[in-house]
Design an enzyme around this catalytic site. Sequence first.
Site, PDB file in Angstrom:
ATOM      1  N   LEU A  24       0.865  -1.180   0.000  1.00 40.13           N
ATOM      2  CA  LEU A  24       0.000   0.000   0.000  1.00 40.13           C
ATOM      3  C   LEU A  24       0.899   1.226   0.000  1.00 40.13           C
ATOM      4  CD1 LEU A  24      -2.634  -1.032   2.714  1.00 40.13           C
ATOM      5  CD2 LEU A  24      -3.095  -0.731   0.275  1.00 40.13           C
ATOM      6  N   ASP A  25       0.466   2.292  -0.671  1.00 46.40           N
ATOM      7  CA  ASP A  25       1.330   3.471  -0.714  1.00 46.40           C
ATOM      8  C   ASP A  25       1.288   4.233   0.612  1.00 46.40           C
ATOM      9  OD1 ASP A  25      -0.848   5.264  -0.712  1.00 46.40           O
ATOM     10  OD2 ASP A  25      -0.937   5.331  -2.889  1.00 46.40           O
ATOM     11  N   LEU A  26       2.138   5.232   0.722  1.00 46.44           N
ATOM     12  CA  LEU A  26       2.347   5.962   1.978  1.00 46.44           C
ATOM     13  C   LEU A  26       1.048   6.498   2.566  1.00 46.44           C
ATOM     14  CD1 LEU A  26       4.487   7.216   3.974  1.00 46.44           C
ATOM     15  CD2 LEU A  26       4.452   9.227   2.477  1.00 46.44           C
TER      16      LEU A  26
END
Length: 241
Positions: A105-107
């Site tokens: 998952l991205d930041l």
Amino acid sequence: MQSKRGRLDRYLAVKLQIHRKAVRELLLAERVYVDGAPAKALDLLVDEFSHIVFDGQVLQANKPVYLMLHKPVGVVSATKDTEHRTVIDLLDCDARHELHIAGRLDLNSSGLLLLTNNSRWSEALMSPEQKVDKVYRVTLANPLSEDYISAFAQGMYFGFEDITTQPAKLVILDPHVAEVTLREGKYHQIKRMFGRFRNPVVGLHRLSIGEITLDEALKPGENRMLTAEEVASVYLAGTSA
């Protein structure tokens, strides 16, 4: 990450620093046990989780680890990062530095993240052939309309990669919130799909991957081991696909 699977004779030759021809004598004398039984075949396949004993001495006793993490926003899905706190930093298990991430998952996204040291399991989970559903709750800056549902179901063409996304299911939960189900994971796919409507994503939260659903009892940053049923569901999905 590649699975560490290979022949027993090769493993023993390297581990015991002996010639591979000498391994045959060890097996004939029943001096080597694999997973509790005397090993008889030179070409027996073993992996990093095979329990291997030689003359009563344990050579290998690794155990697979499967973790569910409720990833918070602001934590990066990586094992190391010089700028941000990583999901590994949130763990307190002994094997944490041996784990890798199955489905990042991205930041600025949150929700279900799976970590394991079993590369065969994570490969089975994320393989495109598995057609595993990934479900997300998406919060949008602008109101949704019925047009979104048909557009997601038809798939969208991305010229940069020259690809058309697979059909995705979109359910409108309220004017600014949708539930989106994907069977793939192109780069920033959900944000780019909503971008076609000039509707910025302000919140992205993953609810489930296949049959594994984020435990509602886990607060952001908390984790737990997967149950035997959750682990097995990955392989069961492969047999039924």
